[in-house]
Design an enzyme around this catalytic site. Sequence first.
Site, PDB file in Angstrom:
ATOM      1  N   TYR A  65       0.834  -1.200   0.000  1.00  0.00           N
ATOM      2  CA  TYR A  65       0.000   0.000   0.000  1.00  0.00           C
ATOM      3  C   TYR A  65       0.870   1.252   0.000  1.00  0.00           C
ATOM      4  O   TYR A  65       0.649   2.175  -0.792  1.00  0.00           O
ATOM      5  CB  TYR A  65      -0.925   0.020   1.218  1.00  0.00           C
ATOM      6  CG  TYR A  65      -1.565   1.372   1.407  1.00  0.00           C
ATOM      7  CD1 TYR A  65      -2.588   1.795   0.565  1.00  0.00           C
ATOM      8  CD2 TYR A  65      -1.089   2.266   2.371  1.00  0.00           C
ATOM      9  CE1 TYR A  65      -3.146   3.053   0.687  1.00  0.00           C
ATOM     10  CE2 TYR A  65      -1.637   3.526   2.499  1.00  0.00           C
ATOM     11  CZ  TYR A  65      -2.662   3.919   1.658  1.00  0.00           C
ATOM     12  OH  TYR A  65      -3.197   5.180   1.774  1.00  0.00           O
ATOM     13  N   PRO A  81       2.384  15.211   2.348  1.00  0.00           N
ATOM     14  CA  PRO A  81       1.233  14.559   2.983  1.00  0.00           C
ATOM     15  C   PRO A  81       1.131  13.098   2.563  1.00  0.00           C
ATOM     16  O   PRO A  81       1.196  12.773   1.375  1.00  0.00           O
ATOM     17  CB  PRO A  81       0.042  15.366   2.461  1.00  0.00           C
ATOM     18  CG  PRO A  81       0.502  15.908   1.147  1.00  0.00           C
ATOM     19  CD  PRO A  81       1.967  16.164   1.309  1.00  0.00           C
ATOM     20  N   GLN A 113      -3.320  19.453   4.300  1.00  0.00           N
ATOM     21  CA  GLN A 113      -3.683  18.971   2.968  1.00  0.00           C
ATOM     22  C   GLN A 113      -5.177  18.727   2.913  1.00  0.00           C
ATOM     23  O   GLN A 113      -5.761  18.079   3.790  1.00  0.00           O
ATOM     24  CB  GLN A 113      -2.934  17.680   2.643  1.00  0.00           C
ATOM     25  CG  GLN A 113      -3.249  17.106   1.282  1.00  0.00           C
ATOM     26  CD  GLN A 113      -3.951  15.764   1.355  1.00  0.00           C
ATOM     27  OE1 GLN A 113      -4.099  15.183   2.426  1.00  0.00           O
ATOM     28  NE2 GLN A 113      -4.380  15.264   0.210  1.00  0.00           N
ATOM     29  N   SER A 126       3.536  17.777  -9.043  1.00  0.00           N
ATOM     30  CA  SER A 126       3.328  16.466  -8.423  1.00  0.00           C
ATOM     31  C   SER A 126       2.471  15.594  -9.306  1.00  0.00           C
ATOM     32  O   SER A 126       1.544  16.073  -9.964  1.00  0.00           O
ATOM     33  CB  SER A 126       2.639  16.643  -7.055  1.00  0.00           C
ATOM     34  OG  SER A 126       2.317  15.382  -6.483  1.00  0.00           O
ATOM     35  N   HIS A 155       1.268  12.800  -7.673  1.00  0.00           N
ATOM     36  CA  HIS A 155       0.729  11.999  -6.571  1.00  0.00           C
ATOM     37  C   HIS A 155       1.624  10.791  -6.280  1.00  0.00           C
ATOM     38  O   HIS A 155       1.151   9.715  -5.897  1.00  0.00           O
ATOM     39  CB  HIS A 155      -0.694  11.530  -6.893  1.00  0.00           C
ATOM     40  CG  HIS A 155      -1.611  11.499  -5.713  1.00  0.00           C
ATOM     41  ND1 HIS A 155      -2.611  12.416  -5.505  1.00  0.00           N
ATOM     42  CD2 HIS A 155      -1.678  10.651  -4.670  1.00  0.00           C
ATOM     43  CE1 HIS A 155      -3.267  12.130  -4.390  1.00  0.00           C
ATOM     44  NE2 HIS A 155      -2.712  11.052  -3.858  1.00  0.00           N
TER      45      HIS A 155
END
Length: 349
Positions: free
Chosen positions: A24, A77, A126, A238, A240
């Site tokens: 994960y 974050p 965030q 970014s 992600h």
Amino acid sequence: MEPVNLREYEEAAREKLDPGLYGYFAGGAQDEVTLRANEAAFRRLMLVPRVLTGAGEPVLDVTTLGRPASMPVLVAPSAFHRLAHPDGELATGRAAAAAGVIMINAMLSTVAMEDVAVTGATLWFQLYLQPDLGYTEYLVRRAEAAGCRALVITVDSPALRTGERARSALLELPPGLSCPNLGGAGDIRQVTLSPELSWQHVDWLRGITSLPIVLKGILHPADAALAVEHGADAVIVSNHGGRQLDTAPATVDRLPLIAAAVDGRVPVLLDGGVRRGTDVVKALALGAHAVAVGRPVVWGLTVGGAEGVSHVLATLRAELANALTLCGVGSAGQVPRDLVVTEGPAASP
């Protein structure tokens, strides 16, 4: 034996974590092309040092959105830190405070933002903008009251990504864990991701708060220009961490385009693939004001709690200082563009 670099921290964390949890944290979307590209792109960039500059020991301190930091590195974050260590975001906050760096507290934190603030860390919050604007405003007011110094709006998630490394999807948090920023229930899919969110929602947010607004997830220069036009105080280049749209380009490859589009009007930050102090220098040379690191913080947390995160940040700091010294640069805020070239015999300053 204590890990000596961020990659060794990942290996140590992998040994400690349940395989599903490691998958994960470490995994990306679909074929993980973007996940790999983030790190590979940094490896294609070479540093061309200057000599006899007399620069002395490099100054690492920077000021970001009016807040001083000990180096141009932030804690990115990332969700569910208590899955990595019982102290969770409290340990991360303590380490960030001790290191003098900004921590971006995740909306899906397993510790309430108010409690993380007590650690003394400089916090940004965030936020996923929610279609329920009343609920979004509730979260903004909580962040303001908790002393968060900026809002980091994740804008690259109009839908949930698909990941395949972990065959069993993480649908619920284990008993005893919750997301108190969202009211505390164990179901982790309380965040509503909506393809209907638009620049109008950024305008609305700008109208209800005086906190600086940072847009995270910018890859297209046109979006960077729009971000400035709609009142963003900074942007984060970014993808992600390779966890949303697979085959999106590596962030450091997009960085010069975003920096050019912004043209110095607001700070440009970057996350994705930063694993060495030399990576930080490359990003600074290509137009970043600072970088953010996510997974390495989780690996440090897994291995040693607050002490592990502290050591990850200290390791990155030492590498950054060493790289700047070897490049003949005296300040993290003054890294010249011609320090970086693309690998290959045709590379030129």
